[in-house]
Design a protein around this motif. Structure first.
Motif, mmCIF file in Angstrom:
data_model
loop_
_atom_site.group_PDB
_atom_site.id
_atom_site.type_symbol
_atom_site.label_atom_id
_atom_site.label_comp_id
_atom_site.label_asym_id
_atom_site.label_seq_id
_atom_site.Cartn_x
_atom_site.Cartn_y
_atom_site.Cartn_z
ATOM 1 N N ILE A 1 0.866 -0.861 0.176
ATOM 2 C CA ILE A 1 0.265 -0.323 -0.096
ATOM 3 C C ILE A 1 0.699 1.463 -0.135
ATOM 4 C CG2 ILE A 1 -1.734 0.863 1.297
ATOM 5 C CD1 ILE A 1 -2.545 -1.514 2.428
ATOM 6 N N GLU A 2 1.356 2.134 -1.172
ATOM 7 C CA GLU A 2 2.122 3.368 -1.694
ATOM 8 C C GLU A 2 1.183 3.794 -0.942
ATOM 9 O OE1 GLU A 2 3.996 5.873 -2.091
ATOM 10 O OE2 GLU A 2 3.978 4.140 -3.879
ATOM 11 N N VAL A 3 2.226 5.469 0.141
ATOM 12 C CA VAL A 3 1.368 5.988 0.631
ATOM 13 C C VAL A 3 2.442 7.173 0.635
ATOM 14 C CG1 VAL A 3 0.637 4.636 3.233
ATOM 15 C CG2 VAL A 3 2.581 5.494 2.967
ATOM 16 N N SER A 4 3.182 7.419 0.098
ATOM 17 C CA SER A 4 4.220 7.700 -0.651
ATOM 18 C C SER A 4 3.016 9.604 -1.316
ATOM 19 C CB SER A 4 5.411 8.413 -1.271
ATOM 20 O OG SER A 4 4.600 7.429 -2.846
ATOM 21 N N ARG A 5 1.873 9.404 -1.903
ATOM 22 C CA ARG A 5 1.433 10.798 -2.556
ATOM 23 C C ARG A 5 0.411 11.422 -1.319
ATOM 24 N NH1 ARG A 5 -3.480 8.543 -6.637
ATOM 25 N NH2 ARG A 5 -4.053 10.645 -6.128
ATOM 26 N N ILE A 6 0.135 10.681 -0.490
ATOM 27 C CA ILE A 6 -0.197 11.599 0.359
ATOM 28 C C ILE A 6 1.077 12.136 2.193
ATOM 29 C CG2 ILE A 6 -1.602 11.715 3.060
ATOM 30 C CD1 ILE A 6 -3.190 10.597 0.782
ATOM 31 N N THR A 7 1.907 11.432 1.893
ATOM 32 C CA THR A 7 3.221 12.138 2.457
ATOM 33 C C THR A 7 3.802 12.259 2.550
ATOM 34 O OG1 THR A 7 4.120 9.706 2.422
ATOM 35 C CG2 THR A 7 3.073 9.383 4.682
ATOM 36 N N GLY A 8 3.947 12.378 1.188
ATOM 37 C CA GLY A 8 5.449 12.785 0.212
ATOM 38 C C GLY A 8 5.077 14.549 0.307
ATOM 39 N N PRO A 9 3.955 14.965 -0.525
ATOM 40 C CA PRO A 9 3.460 16.484 -0.081
ATOM 41 C C PRO A 9 3.586 16.877 1.355
ATOM 42 C CG PRO A 9 1.880 15.388 -1.453
ATOM 43 C CD PRO A 9 2.522 14.349 -0.653
ATOM 44 N N GLY B 1 5.326 16.114 3.677
ATOM 45 C CA GLY B 1 6.814 16.202 3.761
ATOM 46 C C GLY B 1 7.242 17.758 3.599
ATOM 47 N N GLN B 2 7.419 17.598 2.255
ATOM 48 C CA GLN B 2 7.604 19.363 1.250
ATOM 49 C C GLN B 2 6.657 20.705 2.261
ATOM 50 O OE1 GLN B 2 9.769 18.325 -0.962
ATOM 51 N NE2 GLN B 2 9.903 20.284 -0.490
ATOM 52 N N GLY B 3 5.519 20.157 2.388
ATOM 53 C CA GLY B 3 4.871 21.302 3.113
ATOM 54 C C GLY B 3 6.298 21.496 4.368
ATOM 55 N N ASN B 4 6.029 20.664 4.966
ATOM 56 C CA ASN B 4 7.358 20.974 6.149
ATOM 57 C C ASN B 4 8.106 21.616 6.454
ATOM 58 O OD1 ASN B 4 4.937 19.986 7.709
ATOM 59 N ND2 ASN B 4 5.657 18.351 8.735
ATOM 60 N N ALA B 5 8.843 21.221 5.439
ATOM 61 C CA ALA B 5 9.906 20.993 4.832
ATOM 62 C C ALA B 5 10.926 22.392 4.220
ATOM 63 C CB ALA B 5 10.499 20.114 3.567
ATOM 64 N N ASP B 6 9.613 23.489 3.041
ATOM 65 C CA ASP B 6 8.982 24.974 2.742
ATOM 66 C C ASP B 6 8.702 25.525 3.845
ATOM 67 O OD1 ASP B 6 10.597 23.486 0.770
ATOM 68 O OD2 ASP B 6 8.350 23.366 -0.358
#
Ligand SMILES: [Fe+2]
Ligand SMILES: [Fe+2]
Length: 311
Positions: free
Chosen positions: A109-117, A119-124
């Motif tokens: 079950i792929e979760v990165s479509r949710i966790t990726g953006p 995580g990017q939001g937090n990084a930015d």
């Protein structure tokens, strides 16, 4: 307030307004937890899994907001509580990440479509907030207050859900995986312990009632999106039910689980809290029970394995 414990020993007095908050660095072993950890119930499993989906990055965002506010806080007791809050949320984020990696992704079950953006939001975010502060300190403060109000609203629900999961014996009766139940109850207990911190930070930063109401409304929509959207996203990818779960079937299954007590009724739970949270004089210390949280932590297998004495 004193309250008898299960073993009959008297509990120390607990100040519900300012309970001690400490991080417990505990860990979980997922090697024996099945994909459907609510046995035979993929809808209930993935509905609660949707929390695992948003919590790792969500809790990192909570920490960022509180850290931004910290240099402006003068009250030494609140500063101490912030320290405990940050420590607890860091361990929570890491623990939920373990579920994503070792249960969901391990089962395809792929979760990165949710966790990726997210995580990017937090990084930015730090650079974005720094630029805003440089340009307009007033706008920065207004923005931070709004984010803190949103986090305070979500923290209301994590505490209420935490109390629900600690008190809900029907989960045990349904045969829910004990390791997962311990994670959810340990997290819930610590949410109850630190339920006032972000609310108090918001107020210390000059947060007022109208923004609290506005941020609660936005947070409510976010929570519905996360819960309903997250459940459907995970169900669509679940290799054991793929393509067989239509929206009406998922809804009927959800209703059955609510009757059985394995998931909360989310419409009643989320909207039903409006009169509580939106009362102008509301303070989080008026809801939930720290003695109950400590009572659970006293028996939590993971907390005990790590050698924590909750008292
Ligand atoms: Fe948490
Ligand atoms: Fe929290």
């Amino acid at each position: 307030m004193t309250r008898p414990l299960t073993d009959g020993a008297p509990a120390p007095a607990i100040d519900e307004r300012h309970p001690p908050i400490k991080a417990r660095r505990i860990s979980f072993d997922w090697s024996k937890t099945p994909l459907h950890w609510v046995p035979g119930d993929p809808v209930a499993t993935h509905m609660i899994n949707s929390f695992h989906l948003v919590l790792p990055e969500g809790e990192k965002w909570f920490i960022q907001c509180v850290k931004d506010a910290r240099p402006h806080i003068r009250d030494p007791r609140l500063l101490e509580e912030i320290k405990g809050f940050i420590g607890q949320e860091m361990v929570h984020a890491r623990s939920h990440q373990g579920v994503l990696d070792q249960i969901l992704e391990a089962n395809g079950i792929e979760v990165s479509r949710i966790t990726g953006p997210a995580g990017q939001g937090n990084a930015d975010r730090p650079a974005r907030m720094a630029a805003l502060k440089e340009k307009s300190p007033r706008s920065w403060r207004r923005r931070l207050r709004f984010e803190l109000a949103a986090v305070a609203s979500i923290e209301h629900y994590t505490a209420v859900l935490g109390q629900w999961i600690m008190d809900n014996e029907r989960l045990d009766a349904a045969g829910v995986d004990p390791m997962m139940l311990d994670l959810l109850r340990w997290h819930g207990a610590e949410e109850v312990e630190h339920r006032s911190v972000v609310f108090d930070v918001y107020r210390a930063m000059g947060g007022r009632y109208p923004t609290r109401v506005l941020a609660w409304t936005v947070s409510l929509f976010f929570l519905y999106w996360a819960l309903i959207g997250g459940t459907l996203y995970l169900l669509k990818q679940d290799p054991t039910v793929k393509g067989r779960v239509t929206l009406p079937r998922a809804y009927r299954s959800y209703r059955r689980s609510v009757r059985k007590g394995t998931v909360p009724g989310i419409f009643r739970l989320l909207l039903g809290e409006a009169p509580v949270y939106l009362k102008p004089s509301h303070h989080p210390s008026e809801i939930c029970s720290t003695p109950r949280a400590l009572e659970y932590l006293k028996t939590s297998p993971a907390a005990q394995a790590a050698g924590y004495d909750p008292y």
